[in-house]
Design a protein around this motif. Structure first.
Motif, PDB file in Angstrom:
ATOM      1  N   GLU A   1      17.303 -60.670  13.817  1.00  0.00           N
ATOM      2  CA  GLU A   1      17.575 -59.581  14.760  1.00  0.00           C
ATOM      3  C   GLU A   1      16.575 -59.677  15.896  1.00  0.00           C
ATOM      4  OE1 GLU A   1      17.032 -55.754  16.751  1.00  0.00           O
ATOM      5  OE2 GLU A   1      15.534 -56.902  15.623  1.00  0.00           O
TER       6      GLU A   1
ATOM      7  N   ASN B   1      21.432 -61.534  15.761  1.00  0.00           N
ATOM      8  CA  ASN B   1      21.845 -60.156  15.995  1.00  0.00           C
ATOM      9  C   ASN B   1      21.106 -59.710  17.256  1.00  0.00           C
ATOM     10  OD1 ASN B   1      22.829 -57.552  13.995  1.00  0.00           O
ATOM     11  ND2 ASN B   1      21.556 -57.072  15.747  1.00  0.00           N
TER      12      ASN B   1
ATOM     13  N   THR C   1      24.871 -56.041  19.931  1.00  0.00           N
ATOM     14  CA  THR C   1      24.701 -54.611  19.755  1.00  0.00           C
ATOM     15  C   THR C   1      23.873 -54.039  20.893  1.00  0.00           C
ATOM     16  OG1 THR C   1      24.079 -52.879  18.175  1.00  0.00           O
ATOM     17  CG2 THR C   1      22.595 -54.770  18.357  1.00  0.00           C
TER      18      THR C   1
ATOM     19  N   SER D   1      28.184 -54.408  16.835  1.00  0.00           N
ATOM     20  CA  SER D   1      27.756 -53.222  16.107  1.00  0.00           C
ATOM     21  C   SER D   1      27.815 -52.018  17.026  1.00  0.00           C
ATOM     22  CB  SER D   1      26.332 -53.423  15.582  1.00  0.00           C
ATOM     23  OG  SER D   1      25.826 -52.226  15.023  1.00  0.00           O
TER      24      SER D   1
ATOM     25  N   GLN E   1      24.915 -50.283  12.323  1.00  0.00           N
ATOM     26  CA  GLN E   1      23.501 -50.563  12.083  1.00  0.00           C
ATOM     27  C   GLN E   1      22.725 -49.278  12.335  1.00  0.00           C
ATOM     28  OE1 GLN E   1      22.854 -54.081  14.551  1.00  0.00           O
ATOM     29  NE2 GLN E   1      23.408 -55.374  12.813  1.00  0.00           N
TER      30      GLN E   1
ATOM     31  N   HIS F   1      24.553 -51.868   7.952  1.00  0.00           N
ATOM     32  CA  HIS F   1      23.215 -52.452   7.905  1.00  0.00           C
ATOM     33  C   HIS F   1      22.199 -51.340   8.153  1.00  0.00           C
ATOM     34  CE1 HIS F   1      25.299 -56.262   9.730  1.00  0.00           C
ATOM     35  NE2 HIS F   1      25.682 -56.035   8.483  1.00  0.00           N
TER      36      HIS F   1
ATOM     37  N   TRP G   1      18.246 -50.115   8.970  1.00  0.00           N
ATOM     38  CA  TRP G   1      16.961 -50.547   9.537  1.00  0.00           C
ATOM     39  C   TRP G   1      15.971 -49.393   9.509  1.00  0.00           C
ATOM     40  CZ3 TRP G   1      15.745 -47.631  13.889  1.00  0.00           C
ATOM     41  CH2 TRP G   1      16.816 -47.072  14.621  1.00  0.00           C
TER      42      TRP G   1
END
Length: 248
Positions: A37, A100, A126, A152, A184, A211, A213
């Protein structure tokens, strides 16, 4: 598991290695991370660089903005900090890594889309801004991407999904999740709990991954995986991969 801004171990940090540097991405790759990411900004001379903040100050001590320096100037500033890495370099140097990419600036959206077009099968786009991520996707299509890159949801779309889940409305969920490949999210945003078994069920019903985070506690990572979360964004990809039994 997504390596958050690459991998900077405590020892690497003590030696001055910075997040989103060439060395950080290389370390994540060496640890076995298949997904990295990162974040995209545009320099004054048009280079797209992997850099999180709008300002250089936290990472380099220079108070200028990324948008106000050239790639060469930023390369000099990143010497001794793991080295600058541009989006072109990241895609070329790590062909086995899936990226990502969070589009952080409006003027970065079009060039990000153009640059990822030949790599669309291994990039997820994203942004907190749905406008920016859509602009990048449109640019990738215009540049001849054979497939649409995965994407995303931005903040507005995530809130729409959470509202649809709360209202138990399949119609609203279908509309919010249209064209979305992943949600996300943090587990919570202030007092609002975003992650829930119901949200996971709704997302999965429409073929959308979830996902979470940023999670650095190994036990919590394992709990989230057991809960059905599809991906965990972490600063410690080395520990995560070891805990999941997939470290090289």
């Amino acid at each position: 598991m997504l390596a958050h801004r690459g991998l900077v171990t405590p020892d690497a940090g003590r030696h001055g290695i910075a997040e989103n540097s060439f060395a950080a991405v290389a370390a994540a790759h060496a640890a076995g991370a298949a997904y990295v990411e990162s974040d995209c900004h545009r320099t004054s001379d048009g280079a797209i660089v992997l850099f999180h903040d709008e300002s250089l100050e936290r990472i380099t001590g220079d108070a200028r903005l990324v948008a106000d320096v050239t790639a060469r100037e930023l390369e000099t500033l990143m010497e001794g900090r793991g080295g600058l890495i541009t989006l072109v370099q990241a895609l070329d140097a790590f062909p086995g890594v899936r990226f990502n990419l969070d589009v952080k600036a409006a003027d970065a959206a079009e060039p990000v889309g153009r640059l990822i077009a030949p790599h669309a099968s291994r990039v997820l786009v994203t942004s907190f801004s749905d406008v920016r991520r859509r602009a990048a996707l449109d640019a990738a299509a215009a540049a001849g991407a054979g497939i649409r890159p995965a994407t995303s949801a931005g903040t507005r779309t995530i809130l729409d999904v959470v509202a649809a889940v709360s209202l138990r409305s399949r119609r609203l969920a279908a509309r919010a999740l249209s064209g979305i490949d992943a949600l996300q999210i943090p587990e919570r945003h202030g007092r609002l709990r975003l992650l829930s078994p119901r949200l996971l069920d709704v997302a999965h019903a429409f073929g959308v991954e979830v996902h979470v985070w940023t999670v650095n506690d190994v036990d919590r990572m394992l709990e989230l995986v057991a809960m059905g979360v599809d991906g965990v964004v972490t600063d410690r990809s080395d520990l995560a991969l070891r805990a999941l039994g997939v470290a090289p």
